[in-house]
Design a protein around this motif. Structure first.
Motif, mmCIF file in Angstrom:
data_model
loop_
_atom_site.group_PDB
_atom_site.id
_atom_site.type_symbol
_atom_site.label_atom_id
_atom_site.label_comp_id
_atom_site.label_asym_id
_atom_site.label_seq_id
_atom_site.Cartn_x
_atom_site.Cartn_y
_atom_site.Cartn_z
ATOM 1 N N LEU A 50 0.834 -1.198 0.000
ATOM 2 C CA LEU A 50 0.000 0.000 0.000
ATOM 3 C C LEU A 50 0.870 1.250 0.000
ATOM 4 O O LEU A 50 0.584 2.210 -0.718
ATOM 5 C CB LEU A 50 -0.940 0.004 1.207
ATOM 6 C CG LEU A 50 -1.859 1.218 1.331
ATOM 7 C CD1 LEU A 50 -2.792 1.312 0.129
ATOM 8 C CD2 LEU A 50 -2.658 1.152 2.619
ATOM 9 N N GLN A 51 1.957 1.249 0.777
ATOM 10 C CA GLN A 51 2.844 2.407 0.822
ATOM 11 C C GLN A 51 3.471 2.644 -0.549
ATOM 12 O O GLN A 51 3.568 3.779 -1.003
ATOM 13 C CB GLN A 51 3.943 2.205 1.881
ATOM 14 C CG GLN A 51 4.834 3.409 2.074
ATOM 15 C CD GLN A 51 4.056 4.615 2.575
ATOM 16 O OE1 GLN A 51 3.269 4.501 3.501
ATOM 17 N NE2 GLN A 51 4.260 5.755 1.953
ATOM 18 N N GLY B 88 3.536 5.994 -5.350
ATOM 19 C CA GLY B 88 3.394 6.126 -6.798
ATOM 20 C C GLY B 88 2.280 7.098 -7.170
ATOM 21 O O GLY B 88 2.434 7.923 -8.066
ATOM 22 N N VAL B 89 1.160 7.017 -6.469
ATOM 23 C CA VAL B 89 0.043 7.929 -6.738
ATOM 24 C C VAL B 89 0.462 9.362 -6.437
ATOM 25 O O VAL B 89 0.185 10.290 -7.216
ATOM 26 C CB VAL B 89 -1.203 7.533 -5.912
ATOM 27 C CG1 VAL B 89 -2.269 8.610 -5.969
ATOM 28 C CG2 VAL B 89 -1.764 6.208 -6.405
ATOM 29 N N ASP C 12 2.117 14.663 -8.704
ATOM 30 C CA ASP C 12 3.091 15.737 -8.925
ATOM 31 C C ASP C 12 3.363 15.917 -10.413
ATOM 32 O O ASP C 12 3.403 17.046 -10.926
ATOM 33 C CB ASP C 12 4.405 15.442 -8.187
ATOM 34 C CG ASP C 12 4.251 15.490 -6.672
ATOM 35 O OD1 ASP C 12 3.266 16.104 -6.183
ATOM 36 O OD2 ASP C 12 5.117 14.912 -5.978
ATOM 37 N N LYS C 13 3.569 14.800 -11.120
ATOM 38 C CA LYS C 13 3.807 14.864 -12.573
ATOM 39 C C LYS C 13 2.587 15.429 -13.297
ATOM 40 O O LYS C 13 2.709 16.196 -14.240
ATOM 41 C CB LYS C 13 4.138 13.468 -13.120
ATOM 42 C CG LYS C 13 5.486 12.965 -12.744
ATOM 43 C CD LYS C 13 6.542 13.685 -13.545
ATOM 44 C CE LYS C 13 7.867 12.985 -13.362
ATOM 45 N NZ LYS C 13 8.906 13.620 -14.137
ATOM 46 N N THR D 25 1.809 -1.779 -17.022
ATOM 47 C CA THR D 25 1.816 -3.185 -16.614
ATOM 48 C C THR D 25 1.157 -3.341 -15.245
ATOM 49 O O THR D 25 0.371 -4.272 -15.016
ATOM 50 C CB THR D 25 3.269 -3.711 -16.562
ATOM 51 O OG1 THR D 25 3.867 -3.527 -17.854
ATOM 52 C CG2 THR D 25 3.313 -5.168 -16.183
ATOM 53 N N THR D 26 1.454 -2.418 -14.341
ATOM 54 C CA THR D 26 0.851 -2.453 -13.006
ATOM 55 C C THR D 26 -0.654 -2.280 -13.098
ATOM 56 O O THR D 26 -1.418 -3.006 -12.446
ATOM 57 C CB THR D 26 1.467 -1.344 -12.133
ATOM 58 O OG1 THR D 26 2.876 -1.533 -12.080
ATOM 59 C CG2 THR D 26 0.899 -1.366 -10.732
ATOM 60 N N MET D 27 -1.090 -1.334 -13.911
ATOM 61 C CA MET D 27 -2.541 -1.103 -14.058
ATOM 62 C C MET D 27 -3.228 -2.301 -14.692
ATOM 63 O O MET D 27 -4.341 -2.657 -14.286
ATOM 64 C CB MET D 27 -2.786 0.149 -14.892
ATOM 65 C CG MET D 27 -2.554 1.423 -14.147
ATOM 66 S SD MET D 27 -3.232 2.779 -15.086
ATOM 67 C CE MET D 27 -1.903 3.925 -14.981
ATOM 68 N N LEU D 28 -2.577 -2.932 -15.659
ATOM 69 C CA LEU D 28 -3.177 -4.114 -16.282
ATOM 70 C C LEU D 28 -3.299 -5.254 -15.269
ATOM 71 O O LEU D 28 -4.307 -5.968 -15.245
ATOM 72 C CB LEU D 28 -2.365 -4.553 -17.501
ATOM 73 C CG LEU D 28 -2.485 -3.627 -18.724
ATOM 74 C CD1 LEU D 28 -1.497 -4.054 -19.811
ATOM 75 C CD2 LEU D 28 -3.900 -3.617 -19.260
#
Length: 165
Positions: free
Chosen positions: A101-102, A107-108, A113-114, A144-147
């Motif tokens: 989760l961390q 990443g979120v 920020d981006k 890849t993570t989202m998939l």
């Protein structure tokens, strides 16, 4: 031989003596706990200055009316849903690995920020640039993570459908 005891007299303490002993005990306890008592008085003074004591006193005086209103509010269907959703949220958080989760939350945060940087630039991205961005290792990792996330969510949805039929 001794005489038989025929009458038992119960010694009762004088009410003034009892009150005097009680006062002595209270003063002794106050003296032993001086620091705690002074700290408690300070807290109560701050609560009084903030108006909290007046509010609590009013709630206690109107406790029956407040209780009726509270029960009426809790008895609404939307409140039932809120309570169930809260319990589900706590169950969900309990199932998550804190380290994973961390990582996701970091990443979120970095992604936000981006996003803010790109919004500030006000530049339009062409389809060609979007296609080329897939070559970026960070973009590929994120996709890849989202998939993987979507696949796992789909499996859960399919499992729920199977359980319903």
């Amino acid at each position: 031989m001794a005489k038989a005891i025929k009458q038992i007299r119960k010694e009762t303490a004088d009410p003034q003596e009892e009150q005097s002993k009680a006062i002595t005990d209270i003063v002794a306890a106050l003296a032993e706990n001086r620091d705690a008592i002074m700290e408690t008085i300070g807290i109560v003074r701050q609560l009084h200055d903030m108006g909290v004591l007046n509010t609590v006193n009013g709630l206690l005086e109107k406790r029956v009316d407040v209780g009726v209103i509270a029960v009426q509010q809790l008895n609404q269907p939307s409140m039932h849903n809120t309570i169930k959703n809260g319990m589900n949220a706590f169950n969900f958080l309990g199932q998550l690995n804190p380290d994973q989760l961390q990582t996701v939350l970091n990443g979120v945060s970095h992604g936000m920020d981006k996003l803010a940087e790109n919004i500030d630039k006000h530049e339009k991205v062409s389809l060609w640039q979007l296609g080329n961005s897939i070559r970026n290792p960070e973009v590929r990792t994120s996709l890849t993570t989202m998939l993987g996330f979507l696949e796992g969510m789909g499996e859960a949805f399919q499992g729920d459908k199977r359980e319903l039929h």
